[in-house]
Design an enzyme around this catalytic site. Structure first.
Site, PDB file in Angstrom:
ATOM      1  NE  ARG A 105      40.284  39.457  35.073  1.00  0.00           N
ATOM      2  CZ  ARG A 105      40.721  38.202  35.276  1.00  0.00           C
ATOM      3  NH1 ARG A 105      42.016  37.931  35.308  1.00  0.00           N
ATOM      4  NH2 ARG A 105      39.875  37.216  35.410  1.00  0.00           N
ATOM      5  CB  SER A 139      33.636  40.977  35.528  1.00  0.00           C
ATOM      6  OG  SER A 139      33.356  39.608  35.431  1.00  0.00           O
ATOM      7  CD  GLU A 183      37.680  42.456  35.095  1.00  0.00           C
ATOM      8  OE1 GLU A 183      37.428  41.951  36.205  1.00  0.00           O
ATOM      9  OE2 GLU A 183      37.794  41.784  34.052  1.00  0.00           O
TER      10      GLU A 183
HETATM   11  C1  LIG Z   1      30.758  39.066  27.511  1.00  0.00           C
HETATM   12  C2  LIG Z   1      32.144  39.354  28.054  1.00  0.00           C
HETATM   13  C3  LIG Z   1      32.799  38.365  28.800  1.00  0.00           C
HETATM   14  C4  LIG Z   1      34.076  38.610  29.307  1.00  0.00           C
HETATM   15  N1  LIG Z   1      34.691  37.616  30.018  1.00  0.00           N
HETATM   16  C5  LIG Z   1      35.930  37.833  30.501  1.00  0.00           C
HETATM   17  C6  LIG Z   1      36.608  36.807  31.230  1.00  0.00           C
HETATM   18  O1  LIG Z   1      36.111  35.701  31.419  1.00  0.00           O
HETATM   19  N2  LIG Z   1      37.847  37.085  31.703  1.00  0.00           N
HETATM   20  C7  LIG Z   1      38.458  38.286  31.512  1.00  0.00           C
HETATM   21  O2  LIG Z   1      39.598  38.472  31.958  1.00  0.00           O
HETATM   22  N3  LIG Z   1      37.845  39.281  30.818  1.00  0.00           N
HETATM   23  C8  LIG Z   1      36.603  39.076  30.319  1.00  0.00           C
HETATM   24  N4  LIG Z   1      35.981  40.080  29.609  1.00  0.00           N
HETATM   25  C9  LIG Z   1      36.634  41.397  29.471  1.00  0.00           C
HETATM   26  C10 LIG Z   1      37.511  41.554  28.215  1.00  0.00           C
HETATM   27  O3  LIG Z   1      37.130  40.657  27.182  1.00  0.00           O
HETATM   28  C11 LIG Z   1      38.987  41.373  28.549  1.00  0.00           C
HETATM   29  O4  LIG Z   1      39.413  42.364  29.479  1.00  0.00           O
HETATM   30  C12 LIG Z   1      39.894  41.463  27.328  1.00  0.00           C
HETATM   31  O5  LIG Z   1      41.202  41.097  27.697  1.00  0.00           O
HETATM   32  C13 LIG Z   1      39.914  42.854  26.682  1.00  0.00           C
HETATM   33  O6  LIG Z   1      40.547  42.743  25.421  1.00  0.00           O
HETATM   34  P1  LIG Z   1      40.208  43.754  24.230  1.00  0.00           P
HETATM   35  O7  LIG Z   1      41.039  43.391  23.071  1.00  0.00           O
HETATM   36  O8  LIG Z   1      38.748  43.821  23.988  1.00  0.00           O
HETATM   37  O9  LIG Z   1      40.747  45.103  24.843  1.00  0.00           O
HETATM   38  P2  LIG Z   1      40.046  46.538  24.855  1.00  0.00           P
HETATM   39  O10 LIG Z   1      38.825  46.472  25.695  1.00  0.00           O
HETATM   40  O11 LIG Z   1      39.898  47.058  23.478  1.00  0.00           O
HETATM   41  O12 LIG Z   1      41.157  47.372  25.601  1.00  0.00           O
HETATM   42  C14 LIG Z   1      41.471  47.133  26.957  1.00  0.00           C
HETATM   43  C15 LIG Z   1      42.804  47.798  27.257  1.00  0.00           C
HETATM   44  O13 LIG Z   1      43.829  47.075  26.571  1.00  0.00           O
HETATM   45  C16 LIG Z   1      44.642  47.976  25.835  1.00  0.00           C
HETATM   46  N5  LIG Z   1      45.102  47.266  24.637  1.00  0.00           N
HETATM   47  C17 LIG Z   1      44.340  46.709  23.667  1.00  0.00           C
HETATM   48  N6  LIG Z   1      45.130  46.169  22.721  1.00  0.00           N
HETATM   49  C18 LIG Z   1      46.405  46.389  23.097  1.00  0.00           C
HETATM   50  C19 LIG Z   1      47.686  46.102  22.533  1.00  0.00           C
HETATM   51  N7  LIG Z   1      47.829  45.470  21.359  1.00  0.00           N
HETATM   52  N8  LIG Z   1      48.792  46.495  23.218  1.00  0.00           N
HETATM   53  C20 LIG Z   1      48.696  47.156  24.386  1.00  0.00           C
HETATM   54  N9  LIG Z   1      47.512  47.481  24.964  1.00  0.00           N
HETATM   55  C21 LIG Z   1      46.387  47.091  24.326  1.00  0.00           C
HETATM   56  C22 LIG Z   1      43.730  49.142  25.493  1.00  0.00           C
HETATM   57  O14 LIG Z   1      44.480  50.314  25.252  1.00  0.00           O
HETATM   58  C23 LIG Z   1      42.878  49.242  26.747  1.00  0.00           C
HETATM   59  O15 LIG Z   1      43.494  50.049  27.722  1.00  0.00           O
HETATM   60  C24 LIG Z   1      34.707  39.855  29.081  1.00  0.00           C
HETATM   61  C25 LIG Z   1      34.048  40.830  28.323  1.00  0.00           C
HETATM   62  C26 LIG Z   1      32.779  40.591  27.815  1.00  0.00           C
HETATM   63  C27 LIG Z   1      32.102  41.645  26.977  1.00  0.00           C
END
Ligand SMILES: Cc1cc2nc3c(=O)[nH]c(=O)nc-3n(C[C@H](O)[C@H](O)[C@H](O)COP(=O)(O)OP(=O)(O)OC[C@H]3O[C@@H](n4cnc5c(N)ncnc54)[C@H](O)[C@@H]3O)c2cc1C
Length: 301
Positions: free
Chosen positions: A176, A226, A296
Site C-alpha cells: 500500500r 479497508s 489505510e
Molecule cells: C468498497 C471498496 C473496496 C476496496 N477494495 C480495495 C482492495 O481490495 N484493495 C485495495 O488496495 N484497495 C481497495 N479499496 C481502496 C481504494 O479503492 C484503492 O486505494 C484505490 O487504489 C484508490 O484509487 P482512487 O482512484 O479512488 O484514488 P483516490 O482515493 O481518489 O486517491 C487516493 C490517493 O491517490 C492519489 N491519486 C489519485 N489519482 C492519482 C494520479 N493520477 N496520480 C497520482 N496520484 C493520484 C490521490 O491524490 C490520493 O492521495 C477499496 C475501496 C472501497 C470503497
C-alpha cells in the site's frame, strides 16, 4: 478561499469548474465538506497549465482519483481539488501491454484486458479506484498487486513543468505504498504487461473474485474499503473482530458487522464520526494485542 476563478483564463470549459463543491459527491464514503474549487482537466496541456498556475501562486491543491480511499474533513478543503477526465480515462492494448490513462477505472482496464485476451488484472477488477490512485496506493487484492503487472508509467511533476516516463522499479512499490506518496508526481498513464489467455477463463476468474468480494464486503454501504492497513503479523479485520468491535457506532459511522475491516457510513456519517470511531478501534485493538493499526484511508485535513 477568496480566489477569483482563474481556470477559464487557463482554457478550462466552464462546466468543468465547480465552486464550493461538496467532496461527499466525489468520495465513496459520501463524506466531506466543500472544496473551494473542483476542476476537471481532460488532457496534459490543461493539467500542466493548472498545476503551474497553482504552484506559482502558492495555492493549496490536491489531485483526486475516483475518491475511493479518501476521507475529507467536514469543513471541506480550502483549496483546489483537481480531477483527471477526458483522455486520461482511455485504455488501449498493443501486443501484450495495456496502456491505461491515470483516470481510467480499474474495472474498465480489467475489462479491456479481458476483451483482448490478456490476463493479470483480474485481481483489480473489483477495486473501485482509478489507475492513478491504484499506482499511488499499490492497490492489491486476492494475492495480486499493481506492482506485479505495472511495468512503466508516464508522470508529470507536481508543479506541472515536466512530463517523463519511468520504469516500475523507480516507483518503489511496497505494501500500500509507492514513491508517488513522497514525490507527489502525477500518473498520466500506466503500462501493464499482461499474459495471453482465453477471455472466457479471464472473465470467469473476475466473476469469481467479484462474487467473493460481494459475499464478504459491505458493498451496499458507502465506505473507503479497508480502513486500516494490514499490520505486521496479523490482519486488521481479525484483530478488530477479536476486540469485539463489530457493530460499534459513532454517529453515522459503524464498524461493519459483515467485515470488521470496513468502517461504513450507515447514514449521515461525518468525518468527525469516522475519525472518533477509528480512534476507538485503534485504541481497543492496541490494548488487546499491543498492535497499533495504521490508517489505510487517506485523511485530508
Ligand atoms: C468498497 C471498496 C473496496 C476496496 N477494495 C480495495 C482492495 O481490495 N484493495 C485495495 O488496495 N484497495 C481497495 N479499496 C481502496 C481504494 O479503492 C484503492 O486505494 C484505490 O487504489 C484508490 O484509487 P482512487 O482512484 O479512488 O484514488 P483516490 O482515493 O481518489 O486517491 C487516493 C490517493 O491517490 C492519489 N491519486 C489519485 N489519482 C492519482 C494520479 N493520477 N496520480 C497520482 N496520484 C493520484 C490521490 O491524490 C490520493 O492521495 C477499496 C475501496 C472501497 C470503497
Amino acid at each position: 478561499m477568496n480566489m477569483r476563478n482563474p481556470f477559464s483564463d487557463l482554457g478550462i470549459d466552464e462546466d468543468r469548474i465547480l465552486q464550493d463543491e461538496p467532496m461527499a459527491r466525489h468520495t465513496s464514503f459520501r463524506i466531506g465538506g466543500p472544496a473551494a474549487w473542483f476542476v476537471t482537466v481532460i488532457n496534459e496541456e490543461e493539467l500542466s497549465a493548472v498545476l503551474r498556475y497553482l504552484t506559482e501562486n502558492e495555492i493549496r491543491h490536491m489531485l483526486v482519483g475516483n475518491g475511493s480511499n479518501l476521507l475529507f474533513a467536514d469543513a471541506g478543503y480550502d483549496g483546489v481539488v483537481v480531477r483527471l477526465g477526458g483522455e486520461f480515462q482511455d485504455a488501449a492494448v498493443t501486443g501484450g501491454v495495456l496502456a491505461a490513462g491515470g483516470a481510467c477505472l480499474l474495472s474498465r482496464a480489467a475489462a479491456a484486458a479481458c476483451e483482448h485476451g490478456l490476463a493479470g488484472l483480474e485481481f483489480a477488477s473489483g477495486i473501485p479506484g482509478s489507475v492513478g490512485g491504484a499506482l499511488y496506493m499499490n492497490a492489491g487484492a486476492y494475492g495480486g498487486e499493481i506492482k506485479d503487472v505495472c511495468v512503466r508509467a508516464r508522470l508529470m511533476t507536481p508543479d506541472g513543468t515536466a512530463v517523463y516516463e519511468c520504469d516500475a522499479a523507480d516507483l518503489a512499490f511496497a505494501y500500500r505504498n509507492s514513491a508517488l506518496q513522497q514525490t507527489g508526481e502525477i500518473v498520466l498513464r500506466a503500462d501493464f504487461a499482461l499474459t495471453p489467455d482465453d477471455p472466457a477463463a479471464i472473465q470467469a476468474r473476475m466473476q469469481d473474485l467479484n462474487e467473493r468480494r460481494t459475499s464478504k464486503q459491505p458493498l451496499n454501504y458507502p465506505s473507503a474499503g479497508s480502513t486500516f492497513k494490514r499490520p505486521v503479523g496479523g490482519f486488521a479485520a481479525a484483530l478488530i473482530d477479536q476486540a469485539g468491535l463489530k457493530g460499534t457506532r459513532v454517529g453515522g459511522a459503524m464498524v461493519s458487522d459483515k467485515h470488521a475491516g470496513f468502517v461504513i457510513n450507515v447514514g449521515g456519517a461525518t468525518a468527525a464520526d469516522v475519525l472518533e470511531l477509528m480512534q476507538i478501534v485503534s485504541d481497543r485493538v492496541y490494548e488487546m494485542s499491543g498492535i497499533r493499526l495504521e490508517p489505510e484511508v487517506r485523511i485530508i485535513p
